[in-house]
Motif scaffolding. Structure first.
Motif, PDB file in Angstrom:
ATOM      1  N   LYS A 148       6.525   3.129 -14.316  1.00  0.00           N
ATOM      2  CA  LYS A 148       5.403   2.618 -13.766  1.00  0.00           C
ATOM      3  C   LYS A 148       4.299   2.621 -14.730  1.00  0.00           C
ATOM      4  CE  LYS A 148       4.771   1.207  -9.826  1.00  0.00           C
ATOM      5  NZ  LYS A 148       4.870   0.374  -8.806  1.00  0.00           N
ATOM      6  N   ARG A 188      -3.481   1.998  -5.243  1.00  0.00           N
ATOM      7  CA  ARG A 188      -3.356   2.442  -3.824  1.00  0.00           C
ATOM      8  C   ARG A 188      -2.749   1.263  -3.068  1.00  0.00           C
ATOM      9  NH1 ARG A 188      -6.491   2.728   0.856  1.00  0.00           N
ATOM     10  NH2 ARG A 188      -8.049   1.195   0.394  1.00  0.00           N
ATOM     11  N   CYS A 189      -3.164  -0.241  -3.119  1.00  0.00           N
ATOM     12  CA  CYS A 189      -2.547  -1.060  -2.878  1.00  0.00           C
ATOM     13  C   CYS A 189      -2.040  -2.064  -3.995  1.00  0.00           C
ATOM     14  CB  CYS A 189      -3.437  -1.847  -1.764  1.00  0.00           C
ATOM     15  SG  CYS A 189      -3.447  -0.694  -0.147  1.00  0.00           S
ATOM     16  N   ASN A 190      -0.931  -2.322  -4.036  1.00  0.00           N
ATOM     17  CA  ASN A 190      -0.433  -3.433  -5.255  1.00  0.00           C
ATOM     18  C   ASN A 190      -0.348  -4.643  -4.781  1.00  0.00           C
ATOM     19  OD1 ASN A 190       0.803  -4.716  -7.133  1.00  0.00           O
ATOM     20  ND2 ASN A 190       2.592  -3.189  -7.274  1.00  0.00           N
ATOM     21  N   THR A 216       5.855  -0.928  -4.513  1.00  0.00           N
ATOM     22  CA  THR A 216       4.759   0.052  -3.948  1.00  0.00           C
ATOM     23  C   THR A 216       4.519   1.283  -4.584  1.00  0.00           C
ATOM     24  OG1 THR A 216       4.974  -1.212  -2.050  1.00  0.00           O
ATOM     25  CG2 THR A 216       3.832   0.657  -1.893  1.00  0.00           C
ATOM     26  N   GLY A 217       3.161   1.993  -4.817  1.00  0.00           N
ATOM     27  CA  GLY A 217       3.215   3.181  -5.198  1.00  0.00           C
ATOM     28  C   GLY A 217       3.991   3.608  -6.499  1.00  0.00           C
ATOM     29  N   TRP A 255      -0.463   3.271 -11.245  1.00  0.00           N
ATOM     30  CA  TRP A 255      -0.351   3.691  -9.710  1.00  0.00           C
ATOM     31  C   TRP A 255      -1.489   2.795  -9.150  1.00  0.00           C
ATOM     32  CZ3 TRP A 255      -3.649   5.421  -5.974  1.00  0.00           C
ATOM     33  CH2 TRP A 255      -2.978   5.621  -4.869  1.00  0.00           C
ATOM     34  N   CYS A 314       0.730  -1.341   0.059  1.00  0.00           N
ATOM     35  CA  CYS A 314      -0.093   0.222  -0.119  1.00  0.00           C
ATOM     36  C   CYS A 314       1.020   1.178   0.063  1.00  0.00           C
ATOM     37  CB  CYS A 314      -1.054  -0.052   1.169  1.00  0.00           C
ATOM     38  SG  CYS A 314      -2.084  -1.385   0.954  1.00  0.00           S
ATOM     39  N   SER A 315       0.525   2.168  -0.845  1.00  0.00           N
ATOM     40  CA  SER A 315       1.286   3.480  -1.000  1.00  0.00           C
ATOM     41  C   SER A 315       1.331   4.299  -0.059  1.00  0.00           C
ATOM     42  CB  SER A 315       0.830   3.905  -2.281  1.00  0.00           C
ATOM     43  OG  SER A 315       1.414   5.317  -2.447  1.00  0.00           O
ATOM     44  N   SER A 375       7.694   3.569  -6.396  1.00  0.00           N
ATOM     45  CA  SER A 375       8.828   3.023  -6.230  1.00  0.00           C
ATOM     46  C   SER A 375       8.863   1.949  -7.325  1.00  0.00           C
ATOM     47  CB  SER A 375       9.074   2.126  -4.728  1.00  0.00           C
ATOM     48  OG  SER A 375       8.959   3.182  -4.054  1.00  0.00           O
ATOM     49  N   SER A 399      -1.350   6.622   0.005  1.00  0.00           N
ATOM     50  CA  SER A 399      -2.779   6.356   0.625  1.00  0.00           C
ATOM     51  C   SER A 399      -2.634   6.762   2.148  1.00  0.00           C
ATOM     52  CB  SER A 399      -2.744   4.666   0.720  1.00  0.00           C
ATOM     53  OG  SER A 399      -4.034   4.371   1.072  1.00  0.00           O
ATOM     54  N   ASP A 408       6.995   4.728  -0.319  1.00  0.00           N
ATOM     55  CA  ASP A 408       6.387   3.886  -1.146  1.00  0.00           C
ATOM     56  C   ASP A 408       7.414   2.657  -1.085  1.00  0.00           C
ATOM     57  OD1 ASP A 408       4.275   5.258  -2.200  1.00  0.00           O
ATOM     58  OD2 ASP A 408       5.098   5.705  -3.790  1.00  0.00           O
TER      59      ASP A 408
END
Lengths: 466, 466
Positions: free
Chosen positions: A346, A351-353, A129-130, A349, A80-81, A132, A84, A124
């Motif tokens: 990326k 919120r939660c990868n 995540t996010g 994006w 999760c970013s 990153s 978030s 991130d």
């Protein structure tokens, strides 16, 4: 000040042939006018060849940046970013839900941002995540120990900024970060001891509705459901007896237990586990809340909603609608440009990868907690008491196993004359742990009780009683 | 139809020299336009010389008055006006808080009024409640048994209206009415048996967060407080052990118990007991919530607030602010005239009259419940599960003592796809009892969860599963 070392860092990084960057952001799409606080975003490369590029948001304290603590915030997941946490929990802005549209999400200021009283880095992490990313495919693989090592490396590189080197440093996060924060704290503490440079002014850590041990925390959901009138006395007693307290991964041949758990699931399946009194929007997700799957992701597959007309969004209002705007906003090219996100790094994006290649190789963080009680550290553990994902009853239980002395036993604390929660303070020589409930809050407590959580963190950072 | 017998009743009453009246109300101050439903108010005299004049509000079902049930509603207290139930719980209008002012309270329609599906009588009982009064000083004295006898007499006189004589009749109420409703039901049942005229088409009764036995219900507050994270495991266990489960009226020489209860009180004193997650406005009352006083009155001494400027009303918004308007509205002479309140019979209308000369001479209604299980009756018992005044755990407990068979054990029921509560159905030959929680609701459940409570009552009256 922060910026003042950027040039130096840049030069150093160019020499080491790595890709690092810092940018000061003055305006952002969706926010009218100039940002009334100092926002910096950037990448810091970690790993042997800087093959992992961790994206961060740094916001300077709006009070007294020189003396206020520096807080590293890690949203859970894993995956999760940090954005978030920034947008929905403790950051300086939030979506103006009333005035936003699917095409044009608008930002407004959050009066209860933790940046009112602290310098905050939203990170991130782990990689993937996010915003990153990694420069090699192999580097996308990570696990609890490798990701925490990377985060520690990030912290040391950040502290190449000498500006905040002497501010009190806290590592913080919620949900899955209950696993990683104690590991990072231990790494920092050990690193300081063996003389890693720079030495970090670590004071302690903060974890909210933290995951500690999947099996324990998951099992406690049954006790929590009983306490909150979601399952009956009879079913609770029967399930406890038949399953012998083993609800996660029960013996499939124990038919009585399996049958009891089927009934438990019938009672809980349609509950919004992150705050049991709020509406459950699982109807818009392909799968319902998987309470027993151990997943901490809150499903929010909004793609269909995004493509449907606004008047087709059904009643009642669901908290997750609010998350919609983060997808639209953070995937907008003008926003990514404003944030100085590197083009092409990326595709989407999230919120939660949920597709990280991440191995949960630390079963429980309880041993880390045990070790930390031997150190000169302060811990704040808070639990929204209406969260069934990581219920407060389980958190209380592992704190009890640390066998600390009670300094101040379970008493109410107040915000504007109202009880905001109940606090217990434990100590052990130089170590102290404050455990508190946030009355009425869900899994990500500051999202539900922002005023109360800001009061909590402000008082705690200032060494006041809650 | 209702009106059609008024003339006859009037003639009969004039002969008997009593003072009775019925009036159809077309408009009311604060409500724009004509009332979109049929409202009748009036007095019915009870007692040997009609010395007790009970005031009522009758509202015809907005669906099918001919077939829909007739429901007598008694708000608790004792001493809380039927108008309070009508305006804040299940009646056809409510205050338009946003557009009201201290001088001009405005009414708006309640889309979840039980009058959508039932003919409702809201009764000001016992004598002294709301606009009910007595013609002699002695007649102001009442108790559980005399007041229930008077309510039964009221019901028979009302049924002199033959229009609703064959509609299914339900006696309903909440809070303190948990004591009186079962007694009234027994009186009606016995009266029918011995041939009282007219025979009443009694089908059953409805009680919400009902008081059954002060000591039991009060003791269960400690268990409830533990379950809802207001007191700690440690304190709960210690209090249970030291007080041996006796928290109401404990042995004052048992110092360990007294000390534990002091700590319990410290945790609970500032909680809004009627809904533990809402702000507590006791600051505006001369006395804080007296959780152990057994009082069911929710303090709302608004006189000071009424006299203060609006901008002095402090944050946060308290539910009780909403009650303010009922004082202003119901004490307005034009309103009283519109309601056909008899001039000079009452000095002040109070939402809950705390100065009744009322003796609580029935210790517990459990014996009445026990008797009723032998009859051909249906009972609906619902509990807002966030109420600490009469917590659901205590209500569950006395239901268990009735030793009924379980027909349908604790399962969720739904309103618009969301879990609205959990229901258990008990039976015993011709008797059936439905117990349900209302998830997230407080003491007066329909005030907190109006949509869910209307769905509940509609389905239950229609013999559907919740």
């Amino acid at each position: 000040m922060w910026l003042s070392v950027v040039v130096l860092v840049h030069v150093l990084l160019l020499i080491s042939n790595s890709v690092e960057s810092q940018s000061i952001i003055d305006t952002l799409p969706g926010f009218p006018g100039k940002l009334p606080f100092k926002l910096e975003t950037g990448y810091i490369g970690v790993g042997e060849l800087d093959e992992v590029q961790l994206f961060y948001y740094f916001i300077e304290s709006e009070r007294n940046p020189k003396d206020d603590p520096l807080v590293l915030w890690l949203t859970g997941g894993p995956g999760c970013s940090g954005l978030s946490g920034l947008l929905f929990e403790i950051g300086p802005f939030t979506f103006d839900y009333a005035n936003s549209s699917g095409n044009k999400p608008m930002l407004e200021l959050n009066p209860y941002s933790w940046t009112k009283i602290a310098n905050m880095i939203f990170l991130d992490a782990p990689v993937g995540t996010g915003f990153s990313y990694a420069t090699t495919w192999e580097a996308y693989n990570s696990n609890d120990t490798s990701s925490t090592t990377q985060t520690y490396e990030f912290l040391r590189k950040v502290m190449a900024h000498p500006t905040f080197l002497f501010n009190p440093l806290y590592v913080a996060g919620d949900s899955y970060s209950g696993k990683t924060v104690p590991i990072i704290v231990q790494e920092v503490s050990n690193g300081n001891k063996i003389g890693h440079s720079p030495p970090l002014n670590l004071k302690g850590f903060v974890i909210g509705n933290p995951l500690t041990y999947e099996i324990w925390d998951g099992n406690e959901r049954v006790k929590f459901a009983h306490r909150t009138a979601l399952i009956s006395d009879r079913l609770y007693q029967s399930t406890k007896r038949n399953c012998q307290g083993r609800y996660i991964d029960p013996d499939p041949n124990n038919m009585q237990c399996v049958e009891d758990l089927r009934k438990v699931n019938e009672c809980l399946d349609d509950i919004y586990a992150a705050q049991i009194l709020e509406p459950n929007c699982a109807a818009f997700s392909p799968k319902p809340n998987k309470l027993w799957s151990l997943s901490l992701h809150l499903d929010d597959n909004f793609i269909d909603i995004l493509h449907s007309a606004p008047d087709q969004v059904p009643e009642p209002w669901c908290r997750s609608y609010n998350y919609l705007y983060s997808y639209v906003w953070a995937n907008d090219k003008t926003v990514q440009k404003a944030l100085h996100v590197r083009e092409g790094t990326k595709t989407d994006w999230e919120r939660c990868n949920k597709s990280l290649t991440y191995t949960k190789n630390v079963i429980t963080s309880i041993d880390y907690h045990q070790n930390l009680t031997k150190k000169d550290l302060r811990a704040l553990v808070y639990s929204g008491d209406h969260d069934m994902l990581i219920p407060y009853v389980g958190t209380q239980q592992w704190i009890e196993t640390l066998d600390l002395s009670i300094k101040d036993d379970w008493r109410p604390w107040f915000v504007e004359g109202q009880i905001a929660g109940y606090v217990t303070i434990f100590t052990e020589e130089k170590y102290s742990l404050t455990f508190t409930t946030i009355k009425g809050a869900g899994h990500t407590a500051p999202e539900y009780k922002p005023k109360e959580c800001l009061a909590m963190i402000d008082r705690w950072f200032a060494y006041y009683f809650l």
